[in-house]
Design a protein around this motif. Structure first.
Motif, mmCIF file in Angstrom:
data_model
loop_
_atom_site.group_PDB
_atom_site.id
_atom_site.type_symbol
_atom_site.label_atom_id
_atom_site.label_comp_id
_atom_site.label_asym_id
_atom_site.label_seq_id
_atom_site.Cartn_x
_atom_site.Cartn_y
_atom_site.Cartn_z
ATOM 1 N N ARG A 122 0.842 -1.207 0.000
ATOM 2 C CA ARG A 122 0.000 0.000 0.000
ATOM 3 C C ARG A 122 0.872 1.249 0.000
ATOM 4 O O ARG A 122 0.614 2.203 -0.749
ATOM 5 C CB ARG A 122 -0.922 -0.025 1.211
ATOM 6 C CG ARG A 122 -1.892 1.156 1.282
ATOM 7 C CD ARG A 122 -2.880 0.956 2.424
ATOM 8 N NE ARG A 122 -3.794 -0.140 2.094
ATOM 9 C CZ ARG A 122 -4.223 -1.058 2.952
ATOM 10 N NH1 ARG A 122 -3.793 -1.042 4.205
ATOM 11 N NH2 ARG A 122 -5.053 -1.995 2.575
ATOM 12 N N GLU B 273 2.482 1.743 -3.375
ATOM 13 C CA GLU B 273 1.536 2.285 -4.364
ATOM 14 C C GLU B 273 1.316 3.774 -4.158
ATOM 15 O O GLU B 273 1.325 4.558 -5.113
ATOM 16 C CB GLU B 273 0.210 1.535 -4.257
ATOM 17 C CG GLU B 273 -0.829 1.998 -5.266
ATOM 18 C CD GLU B 273 -2.137 1.241 -5.147
ATOM 19 O OE1 GLU B 273 -3.083 1.579 -5.878
ATOM 20 O OE2 GLU B 273 -2.224 0.322 -4.298
ATOM 21 N N SER C 10 3.003 -5.669 -9.908
ATOM 22 C CA SER C 10 3.108 -4.211 -9.811
ATOM 23 C C SER C 10 4.414 -3.685 -10.379
ATOM 24 O O SER C 10 4.709 -2.496 -10.249
ATOM 25 C CB SER C 10 2.994 -3.786 -8.337
ATOM 26 O OG SER C 10 1.803 -4.260 -7.771
#
Length: 448
Positions: free
Chosen positions: A83, A86, A117
């Motif tokens: 998280r 990101e 990712s």
């Protein structure tokens, strides 16, 4: 500007931190991150949580003094790391390689989560002097015996020591949770020792300088003497990575009397390379010996409380409860008494140590317990430590026993070691739960 998340785990320092150093060297924005995982906290010793809280506070101050910060999150480590990556648009995640089953699982899950990712997850050395997978025997994945490992470890070229960063740049708009306070320790297990040492890189480095300047020269001669307290007391600092083991080894190497101490750092690395290859070390016999273990709930409780009636054993167990630390010689004596004399399974003792020790480390704690129990890496699996002879040899004046077993303070050395044979045995001190010189593993209680 690219960003790199530096995930701190057991490396709570700024000096000689390869993962942090590389992120700063690249010129990226650096996101120093620590994730407090409630699942891990519930299984942790209160002593270690207390040390952790202090170490995180110290780390944040060190990072802020260099223009950075420590960002804190609560939750699952992999989820929260992804998280933060990101949010910051990070292209890389750095962390120090670790060997325990949980640590290896975390590293695998982080790599898997990052695959979709386009995030590069890189592990770095830093938890040991020599990385666990860097020294291996011909035809094998790890060394099973210490002496050949020690020779290879000494001959290996160590990486260079890295300086602490002078400045680092962090995102300006990334929110951070509050640092935990002392109440966090109430989530953990075991007692909170009243005399445990304070955590953090700053006090650890002060202890390091004191040890190198005035302690290490006498280590070989005095480290086994229980009352002398002639050991470094740096084990918790190494366990949390507030000190770099490589920096410690480099600083120590070549000093008068330091060879024996550096050898202990090699033992620490040895257990880590064993655990890297055998991550089940805390639950499975490394080498099966077909031992028949005794179920002794009452005896185990008395051993844990330091109430066995064998003074040298009780002194060690009470030091553990009082300080969250136990002298290494006392660890051998108390572990041998539980496994060899009482015949209780090594996991019972290892779990208790892990529940109390500030320096509780999966590889070292359980590796040493298996060594004593004969299921580990000892080449003499039938080795026993006679507690009475150990007391006479390593506490000849009875000072250690009287320090931690105050009921015996009025006795001389011989009586303090053998109070059940003295007419002056204090009534409040228990009789032995079994004959300390009796047959191994019988669980018999002829004296109590």
């Amino acid at each position: 500007m690219a960003a790199t998340v530096v995930l701190f785990t057991r490396d709570l320092r700024v000096h000689d931190h390869p993962a942090l150093h590389e992120a700063v060297r690249r010129g990226d924005l650096v996101v120093p991150l620590f994730v407090l995982d409630p699942t891990i906290l519930r299984r942790s010793a209160r002593n270690r949580i207390a040390y952790l809280v202090e170490a995180l506070t110290d780390l944040r101050e060190a990072l802020r003094s260099r223009g950075g910060d420590l960002f804190v999150r609560y939750g699952d480590t992999v989820t929260e790391t992804m998280r933060v990556a990101e949010i910051t648009g990070a292209g890389a995640i750095h962390l120090s390689y670790d060997v325990g089953r949980m640590a290896q699982r975390r590293q695998r899950h982080l790599r898997r989560a990052a695959e979709g990712s386009r995030l590069a997850v890189t592990t770095f050395p830093g938890v040991t002097v020599v990385p666990p997978l860097e020294v291996t025997p011909a035809g094998g994945d790890h060394y099973r015996v210490f002496t050949p490992y020690w020779r290879a470890w000494e001959a290996h070229t160590w990486r260079r020591r890295l300086p602490a960063p002078q400045r680092l740049h962090v995102p300006n708009d990334l929110p951070s949770e509050r640092l935990p306070d002392a109440t966090l320790r109430d989530q953990g297990r075991g007692p909170l020792s009243p005399e445990r040492q304070r955590g953090g890189e700053s006090p650890a480095r002060q202890r390091l300088r004191t040890w190198l300047d005035s302690g290490i020269a006498g280590y070989a001669e005095g480290s086994d003497m229980l009352a002398a307290d002639a050991t470094s007391r740096l084990s918790a600092d190494l366990r949390f990575g507030c000190l770099s083991p490589l920096e410690l080894a480099r600083e120590a190497r070549g000093r008068p009397g330091a060879d024996a101490f550096v050898r202990q750092l090699a033992w620490r690395d040895f257990h880590h390379q064993v655990t890297a290859a055998f991550p089940g070390i805390a639950r499975q016999d490394y080498r099966s010996r077909d031992t028949t273990w005794v179920s002794d709930t009452e005896g185990l409780a008395l051993w844990r409380a330091g109430q066995t009636g064998v003074p040298i054993v009780d002194a060690g167990m009470r030091q553990l409860l009082r300080e969250g630390f136990m002298h290494n010689r006392a660890r051998l004596i108390t572990a041998s008494f539980l496994t060899r004399t009482m015949g209780v399974h090594w996991t019972c003792g290892g779990d208790h140590f892990h529940e109390v020790l500030c320096d509780g480390d999966i590889a070292d704690n359980y590796g040493n317990w298996q060594w004593v129990a004969g299921t580990g890496n000892d080449t003499r699996p039938n080795r026993r430590f006679n507690p009475l002879r150990q007391a006479q040899r390593f506490d000849p004046e009875g000072e250690y026993v009287r320090r931690y077993v105050p009921e015996l303070a009025g006795l001389d050395a011989a009586e303090a070691h053998w109070p059940w044979r003295s007419s002056r045995r204090p009534a409040e001190y228990p009789l032995p739960i079994l004959d300390p010189e009796g047959a191994a593993g019988t669980g018999a209680r002829p004296l109590g």
